[in-house]
Design a protein around this motif. Structure first.
Motif, PDB file in Angstrom:
ATOM      1  N   GLY A 127       3.816  -3.801  26.572  1.00 18.98           N
ATOM      2  CA  GLY A 127       4.889  -2.943  26.857  1.00 18.98           C
ATOM      3  C   GLY A 127       5.569  -2.948  28.367  1.00 18.98           C
ATOM      4  N   MET A 128       4.499  -2.964  29.201  1.00 15.70           N
ATOM      5  CA  MET A 128       4.613  -3.071  30.707  1.00 15.70           C
ATOM      6  C   MET A 128       5.389  -4.750  30.965  1.00 15.70           C
ATOM      7  SD  MET A 128       1.772  -1.429  33.013  1.00 15.70           S
ATOM      8  CE  MET A 128       2.408  -1.626  34.342  1.00 15.70           C
ATOM      9  N   VAL A 129       4.947  -5.678  30.453  1.00 13.21           N
ATOM     10  CA  VAL A 129       5.258  -6.935  30.472  1.00 13.21           C
ATOM     11  C   VAL A 129       6.644  -7.233  29.954  1.00 13.21           C
ATOM     12  CG1 VAL A 129       5.354  -9.414  29.592  1.00 13.21           C
ATOM     13  CG2 VAL A 129       3.045  -8.146  30.336  1.00 13.21           C
ATOM     14  N   LEU A 130       7.024  -6.390  28.843  1.00 10.09           N
ATOM     15  CA  LEU A 130       8.449  -6.547  28.224  1.00 10.09           C
ATOM     16  C   LEU A 130       9.367  -5.801  28.910  1.00 10.09           C
ATOM     17  CD1 LEU A 130       7.726  -6.308  24.301  1.00 10.09           C
ATOM     18  CD2 LEU A 130       8.242  -8.321  25.738  1.00 10.09           C
ATOM     19  N   LEU A 131       9.011  -4.733  29.750  1.00 14.81           N
ATOM     20  CA  LEU A 131      10.039  -3.849  30.416  1.00 14.81           C
ATOM     21  C   LEU A 131       9.668  -3.616  31.851  1.00 14.81           C
ATOM     22  CD1 LEU A 131      10.059  -0.863  28.180  1.00 14.81           C
ATOM     23  CD2 LEU A 131      11.602  -2.302  28.119  1.00 14.81           C
ATOM     24  N   GLY A 132       8.581  -4.374  32.395  1.00 13.38           N
ATOM     25  CA  GLY A 132       8.239  -4.067  33.910  1.00 13.38           C
ATOM     26  C   GLY A 132       8.033  -5.285  34.534  1.00 13.38           C
ATOM     27  N   ILE A 133       7.922  -6.493  33.839  1.00 15.02           N
ATOM     28  CA  ILE A 133       7.705  -7.760  34.353  1.00 15.02           C
ATOM     29  C   ILE A 133       9.137  -8.513  34.135  1.00 15.02           C
ATOM     30  CG2 ILE A 133       6.347  -9.845  34.823  1.00 15.02           C
ATOM     31  CD1 ILE A 133       3.820  -8.087  34.313  1.00 15.02           C
ATOM     32  N   LEU A 134       9.207  -8.666  32.813  1.00 11.16           N
ATOM     33  CA  LEU A 134      10.366  -9.998  32.401  1.00 11.16           C
ATOM     34  C   LEU A 134      11.609  -9.717  32.708  1.00 11.16           C
ATOM     35  CD1 LEU A 134       9.013 -11.007  28.727  1.00 11.16           C
ATOM     36  CD2 LEU A 134       8.890 -11.864  30.728  1.00 11.16           C
ATOM     37  N   PRO A 135      12.055  -8.298  32.542  1.00 13.67           N
ATOM     38  CA  PRO A 135      13.816  -7.935  32.957  1.00 13.67           C
ATOM     39  C   PRO A 135      14.021  -8.720  34.344  1.00 13.67           C
ATOM     40  CG  PRO A 135      12.773  -6.016  32.264  1.00 13.67           C
ATOM     41  CD  PRO A 135      11.470  -7.062  32.598  1.00 13.67           C
ATOM     42  N   GLN A 136      13.236  -8.225  35.598  1.00 14.54           N
ATOM     43  CA  GLN A 136      13.851  -8.971  36.831  1.00 14.54           C
ATOM     44  C   GLN A 136      13.523 -10.584  36.825  1.00 14.54           C
ATOM     45  OE1 GLN A 136      11.615  -6.489  36.611  1.00 14.54           O
ATOM     46  NE2 GLN A 136       9.887  -6.502  37.933  1.00 14.54           N
ATOM     47  N   ASN A 137      12.415 -10.762  36.077  1.00 14.66           N
ATOM     48  CA  ASN A 137      12.034 -12.561  36.395  1.00 14.66           C
ATOM     49  C   ASN A 137      13.037 -13.228  35.415  1.00 14.66           C
ATOM     50  OD1 ASN A 137       9.837 -13.076  38.006  1.00 14.66           O
ATOM     51  ND2 ASN A 137       8.886 -11.494  36.798  1.00 14.66           N
ATOM     52  N   LEU A 138      13.783 -12.789  34.325  1.00 20.16           N
ATOM     53  CA  LEU A 138      14.897 -13.224  33.776  1.00 20.16           C
ATOM     54  C   LEU A 138      16.009 -13.587  34.771  1.00 20.16           C
ATOM     55  CD1 LEU A 138      14.940 -11.334  30.448  1.00 20.16           C
ATOM     56  CD2 LEU A 138      13.961 -13.714  30.703  1.00 20.16           C
ATOM     57  N   ILE A 139      15.940 -12.896  35.799  1.00 15.25           N
ATOM     58  CA  ILE A 139      17.141 -13.161  37.131  1.00 15.25           C
ATOM     59  C   ILE A 139      16.314 -14.098  38.081  1.00 15.25           C
ATOM     60  CG2 ILE A 139      18.306 -12.328  38.615  1.00 15.25           C
ATOM     61  CD1 ILE A 139      18.583  -9.739  36.987  1.00 15.25           C
ATOM     62  N   TYR A 140      15.307 -13.979  38.362  1.00 20.57           N
ATOM     63  CA  TYR A 140      14.499 -14.683  39.471  1.00 20.57           C
ATOM     64  C   TYR A 140      14.270 -16.059  39.169  1.00 20.57           C
ATOM     65  CZ  TYR A 140      13.449 -10.098  41.612  1.00 20.57           C
ATOM     66  OH  TYR A 140      13.284  -8.806  42.089  1.00 20.57           O
ATOM     67  N   PHE A 184      25.001 -17.083  48.002  1.00 20.95           N
ATOM     68  CA  PHE A 184      25.196 -16.376  46.608  1.00 20.95           C
ATOM     69  C   PHE A 184      24.306 -16.382  45.600  1.00 20.95           C
ATOM     70  CE2 PHE A 184      27.166 -17.437  42.176  1.00 20.95           C
ATOM     71  CZ  PHE A 184      28.039 -16.512  42.156  1.00 20.95           C
ATOM     72  N   ILE A 185      23.247 -17.246  45.665  1.00 17.31           N
ATOM     73  CA  ILE A 185      22.140 -17.199  45.083  1.00 17.31           C
ATOM     74  C   ILE A 185      21.265 -15.870  45.228  1.00 17.31           C
ATOM     75  CG2 ILE A 185      19.834 -18.197  44.412  1.00 17.31           C
ATOM     76  CD1 ILE A 185      21.345 -20.806  44.703  1.00 17.31           C
ATOM     77  N   THR A 186      21.082 -15.437  46.481  1.00 16.75           N
ATOM     78  CA  THR A 186      20.576 -14.474  46.873  1.00 16.75           C
ATOM     79  C   THR A 186      21.203 -13.091  46.394  1.00 16.75           C
ATOM     80  OG1 THR A 186      19.856 -15.525  48.867  1.00 16.75           O
ATOM     81  CG2 THR A 186      19.491 -13.044  48.899  1.00 16.75           C
ATOM     82  N   VAL A 187      22.588 -13.028  46.468  1.00 17.52           N
ATOM     83  CA  VAL A 187      23.315 -11.905  45.991  1.00 17.52           C
ATOM     84  C   VAL A 187      22.956 -11.653  44.415  1.00 17.52           C
ATOM     85  CG1 VAL A 187      25.621 -11.091  45.331  1.00 17.52           C
ATOM     86  CG2 VAL A 187      25.396 -12.119  47.757  1.00 17.52           C
ATOM     87  N   ILE A 188      23.239 -12.851  43.672  1.00 16.22           N
ATOM     88  CA  ILE A 188      22.543 -12.568  42.361  1.00 16.22           C
ATOM     89  C   ILE A 188      21.228 -12.179  42.119  1.00 16.22           C
ATOM     90  CG2 ILE A 188      22.173 -13.716  40.053  1.00 16.22           C
ATOM     91  CD1 ILE A 188      24.492 -15.986  40.732  1.00 16.22           C
ATOM     92  N   MET A 189      20.194 -12.658  42.873  1.00 20.41           N
ATOM     93  CA  MET A 189      18.957 -12.054  42.931  1.00 20.41           C
ATOM     94  C   MET A 189      18.911 -10.677  43.388  1.00 20.41           C
ATOM     95  SD  MET A 189      16.413 -15.040  44.462  1.00 20.41           S
ATOM     96  CE  MET A 189      14.837 -14.249  43.763  1.00 20.41           C
ATOM     97  N   GLY A 190      19.902 -10.286  44.154  1.00 21.07           N
ATOM     98  CA  GLY A 190      20.015  -8.682  44.510  1.00 21.07           C
ATOM     99  C   GLY A 190      19.980  -7.895  43.403  1.00 21.07           C
ATOM    100  N   LEU A 191      20.559  -8.357  42.013  1.00 20.74           N
ATOM    101  CA  LEU A 191      20.625  -7.596  40.820  1.00 20.74           C
ATOM    102  C   LEU A 191      19.110  -7.394  40.353  1.00 20.74           C
ATOM    103  CD1 LEU A 191      23.240  -9.392  39.065  1.00 20.74           C
ATOM    104  CD2 LEU A 191      23.495  -7.038  40.057  1.00 20.74           C
ATOM    105  N   GLY A 192      18.233  -8.414  40.588  1.00 18.73           N
ATOM    106  CA  GLY A 192      16.829  -8.229  40.284  1.00 18.73           C
ATOM    107  C   GLY A 192      16.228  -7.276  41.074  1.00 18.73           C
TER     108      GLY A 192
END
Length: 209
Positions: A127-140, A184-192
């Protein structure tokens, strides 16, 4: 009309750098696999110490009020130097191997984190992987991938111009355009960054409860 031109430019960029994307993606996935296998073949003592540290870390999250400012600072500290390093290495003619090593390291960090959390917490770890690790890394991960390819492409362009004895009169214009892309890429990473700072800790709390 401008949207169509943007799509055409992106398509040409991808076709022009297809093999750079493949190589960079291969390095990231190699790092992920290495991270997973590192946890798998760790000694019992080392794994026990890490799990103990992780357990105390999760208890601190549960017991104390989070200081989001500190979390945000840590997130920036973990990611901004990586993007800056990519940008700087792209300005050199010998930075490509180091860029690929950074890709491997980024993949290793993700693979190690995923494998370690699942090993340490079992079902809760998933659960931690799915909600705590993957979401921001789908941006990173896409941002790191695109950054590494753009940096390698710029480095190769400089090398080609030097080998063909071309004048670098417009080098500052190129560097400016190159830098704007990285901003621009850094701004997108800002969402993460925002997700990892304000949403991930609360999701982790929810899972641990």
């Amino acid at each position: 009309m401008s949207n169509r031109k943007t799509v055409i430019d992106l398509s040409e960029h991808f076709q022009r750098n297809f093999w750079l994307y493949i190589i960079s993606l291969f390095c990231i996935f190699t790092g992920i696999v290495l991270g997973i296998y590192t946890v798998k073949y760790m000694g019992a003592n080392e794994k026990g110490e890490l799990i103990s540290y992780f357990t105390s870390f999760t208890k601190n999250i549960m017991q104390s009020d989070l200081k989001y400012k500190n979390v945000f600072y840590d997130v920036l500290k973990n990611n901004i130097p990586l993007i800056f390093a990519m940008w700087f290495l792209g300005l050199t003619m010998v930075g490509i191997p180091v860029i690929l090593v950074i890709d491997v390291i980024k993949g290793f960090t993700i693979g190690f984190s995923i494998s370690f959390v699942i090993n340490g917490l079992g079902t809760k770890g998933l659960g931690m992987v799915l909600l705590g690790i993957l979401p921001q890394n789908l941006i990173y991960i896409p941002c790191v991938l695109v950054s590494s390819v753009i940096a390698m492409e710029f480095s190769l362009d400089i090398l080609r111009d030097k080998m063909n004895n071309k004048r670098l009169n417009s080098i500052w214009i190129k560097i400016t355009s190159y830098s704007i892309i990285f901003i621009f890429i850094t701004v997108i990473m800002g969402l993460g960054f925002i997700f990892e700072t304000y949403i991930t800790p609360n999701l982790v709390k929810l899972i641990l409860k």
